[in-house]
Design a protein around this motif. Structure first.
Motif, PDB file in Angstrom:
ATOM      1  N   VAL A  44       0.851  -1.182   0.000  1.00 26.24           N
ATOM      2  CA  VAL A  44       0.000   0.000   0.000  1.00 26.24           C
ATOM      3  C   VAL A  44       0.885   1.230   0.000  1.00 26.24           C
ATOM      4  O   VAL A  44       1.790   1.362   0.846  1.00 26.24           O
ATOM      5  CB  VAL A  44      -0.917   0.038   1.245  1.00 26.24           C
ATOM      6  N   GLY A  45       0.650   2.152  -0.934  1.00 32.66           N
ATOM      7  CA  GLY A  45       1.436   3.386  -0.963  1.00 32.66           C
ATOM      8  C   GLY A  45       1.391   4.035  -2.332  1.00 32.66           C
ATOM      9  O   GLY A  45       0.722   3.550  -3.255  1.00 32.66           O
TER      10      GLY A  45
ATOM     11  N   SER B  50      -2.075   4.818  -6.017  1.00 32.76           N
ATOM     12  CA  SER B  50      -2.037   5.450  -7.332  1.00 32.76           C
ATOM     13  C   SER B  50      -0.807   6.339  -7.403  1.00 32.76           C
ATOM     14  O   SER B  50      -0.160   6.614  -6.392  1.00 32.76           O
ATOM     15  CB  SER B  50      -3.298   6.277  -7.569  1.00 32.76           C
ATOM     16  N   GLY B  51      -0.493   6.787  -8.601  1.00 35.05           N
ATOM     17  CA  GLY B  51       0.664   7.652  -8.771  1.00 35.05           C
ATOM     18  C   GLY B  51       1.205   7.584 -10.182  1.00 35.05           C
ATOM     19  O   GLY B  51       0.687   6.839 -11.037  1.00 35.05           O
ATOM     20  N   PRO B  52       2.265   8.327 -10.448  1.00 31.76           N
ATOM     21  CA  PRO B  52       2.756   8.472 -11.828  1.00 31.76           C
ATOM     22  C   PRO B  52       3.329   7.200 -12.443  1.00 31.76           C
ATOM     23  O   PRO B  52       3.451   7.114 -13.660  1.00 31.76           O
ATOM     24  CB  PRO B  52       3.830   9.555 -11.701  1.00 31.76           C
ATOM     25  N   GLU B  53       3.676   6.188 -11.650  1.00 33.46           N
ATOM     26  CA  GLU B  53       4.263   4.968 -12.198  1.00 33.46           C
ATOM     27  C   GLU B  53       3.236   3.848 -12.409  1.00 33.46           C
ATOM     28  O   GLU B  53       3.615   2.710 -12.683  1.00 33.46           O
ATOM     29  CB  GLU B  53       5.385   4.465 -11.290  1.00 33.46           C
TER      30      GLU B  53
ATOM     31  N   PHE C  82      -4.028  -4.842  -9.285  1.00 35.69           N
ATOM     32  CA  PHE C  82      -3.944  -3.426  -8.924  1.00 35.69           C
ATOM     33  C   PHE C  82      -5.317  -2.992  -8.410  1.00 35.69           C
ATOM     34  O   PHE C  82      -6.282  -2.894  -9.173  1.00 35.69           O
ATOM     35  CB  PHE C  82      -3.495  -2.598 -10.119  1.00 35.69           C
ATOM     36  N   GLU C  83      -5.375  -2.720  -7.128  1.00 39.02           N
ATOM     37  CA  GLU C  83      -6.630  -2.392  -6.464  1.00 39.02           C
ATOM     38  C   GLU C  83      -7.015  -0.941  -6.649  1.00 39.02           C
ATOM     39  O   GLU C  83      -8.185  -0.577  -6.491  1.00 39.02           O
ATOM     40  CB  GLU C  83      -6.510  -2.724  -4.968  1.00 39.02           C
ATOM     41  N   GLY C  84      -6.028  -0.079  -7.000  1.00 41.80           N
ATOM     42  CA  GLY C  84      -6.303   1.351  -7.096  1.00 41.80           C
ATOM     43  C   GLY C  84      -6.196   2.021  -5.746  1.00 41.80           C
ATOM     44  O   GLY C  84      -5.809   1.412  -4.745  1.00 41.80           O
TER      45      GLY C  84
END
Length: 390
Positions: A210-211, A238-241, A254-256
């Motif tokens: 998680v992060g 979530s994030g840019p990668e 990928f849970e989001g």
């Protein structure tokens, strides 16, 4: 007391800085203190506002721009003079600056010019991130900025033994350790969701992260776990990668982004929690996993060193040694008795780390800062008159 909380990041963006500011403000208000939050604006949030999660707390928004390549993160521009006006209108007894860098630096400058006691809370290893973003040459200059900012504060609070030592090594003075609380009412093992586990894992053990999905979190290191037999890797955040990680971890679920009760339920449904980031000043998600009775495998650097006791509530592996990461994960997944024993110890480990106890400690630091930097009587009288205090 009257406390001005200046946050480098805040709602609607949720990260470690936002979370700690919310919990501190919540605890201060519950004890009868007056609180003002100064934070960056977002497209739909400008100027003063109220936040439903913080009744009785005024939030002053400062104009900001999105960080290039990471629009969820905002960079707020503010002059020292404007920050002085905000502080003078509120008349704080102490200025608490969360993870200062741009907006927080202006707050520390304003507090120093007004001779207000200030607390600078170190939460983000920005210099360490530089190498992960391909600008490692800037690391010395970034450390110089961190040193200047924190040495202008009355006190600096760092969340872990490693971060205290890191700051002292780089010339930061008056550093004290102040950890983080965990909401054991929200994060608890009873929230384990067997239907979700079956839908996502299909009867396999679930290894979860998680992060943020960003370079400094090193989530790509989890590729060594992507094809483990009888296990499913789950990535929450979530994030840019995000898209690059989907390609690097083709077998992962990928849970989001999840928060609140939904996040707590997902974490309680893990069999094992993993965190590969080497630049964690604390790592709150480790505490949240432990509160859910989930053992942890994390990199042996930074904040996790204080949280994970090897062979008791999890394992630590040497930075960069992903083979050891895989070995520790396989060890716990292959031995139910050991994993459940680690889980029980993990749960016990965090039960006394409440936000109530952590904020009681924080109030002690506030008093220390006030004693070390008392307001001149004339300034105290002038500020008191601004808000009708006698």
């Amino acid at each position: 007391m009257r406390v001005a909380l200046v946050a480098e990041q805040f709602l609607p963006h949720v990260n470690g800085v936002t979370h700690s500011v919310l919990r501190v403000a919540e605890q201060l208000r519950a004890r009868g203190h007056r609180v003002m939050v100064v934070a960056p604006s977002y497209e739909k949030v400008r100027g003063p506002e109220t936040v439903p999660e913080l009744p009785g707390v005024a939030v002053e928004r400062i104009p900001s721009l999105p960080l290039a390549g990471y629009p969820e993160v905002r960079v707020a521009g503010c002059t020292v003079h404007r920050m002085q006006r905000l502080l003078e209108s509120f008349a704080p007894d102490v200025v608490h600056v969360a993870s200062p860098f741009v907006l927080g630096w202006r707050a520390l400058q304003a507090a120093a010019s007004m001779r207000l006691p200030s607390i600078a809370v170190y939460q983000t290893d920005v210099p360490g991130y530089a190498g992960r973003y391909g600008i490692g040459a800037l690391e010395p200059a970034l450390w110089a900025h961190v040193r200047t900012m924190h040495n202008s504060a009355t006190l600096t609070l760092a969340p872990s033994t490693a971060s205290v030592q890191q700051l002292q090594k780089h010339g930061v003075q008056r550093v004290h350790r102040w950890g983080r609380g965990v909401d054991t009412a929200r994060f608890r093992p009873e929230l384990r969701d067997d239907a979700w586990r079956e839908r996502v894992g299909g009867g396999r053990r679930i290894v979860g992260y998680v992060g943020r999905l960003a370079p400094e979190k090193q989530v790509a290191d989890l590729a060594v776990l992507d094809a483990l037999p009888d296990a499913r890797l789950v990535v929450v955040g979530s994030g840019p990668e995000k898209q690059a990680l989907r390609r690097a971890l083709p077998n992962a679920h990928f849970e989001g982004f999840r928060s609140g009760a939904a996040l707590a339920s997902v974490m309680a449904s893990f069999d094992l929690f993993v965190h590969p980031g080497e630049h964690e000043t604390f790592c709150q998600t480790i505490q949240e996993a432990m509160a859910c009775a989930v053992p942890v495998v994390a990199v042996g650097r930074g904040g996790p060193l204080d949280l994970v006791t090897p062979s008791h509530n999890g394992w630590l592996y040497p930075p960069g040694d992903t083979a050891r990461l895989r070995e520790h994960v396989r060890d716990l997944l292959g031995d139910d008795a050991k994993r459940l024993a680690f889980a029980a110890t993990a749960h016990r480990t965090v039960q006394d780390r409440t936000w109530e106890s952590v904020c009681s400690e924080l109030l002690g630091h506030y008093e220390h800062a006030r004693a070390a930097s008392p307001l001149p009587p004339t300034l105290r009288t002038r500020l008191a008159r601004r808000v009708g205090v006698r």
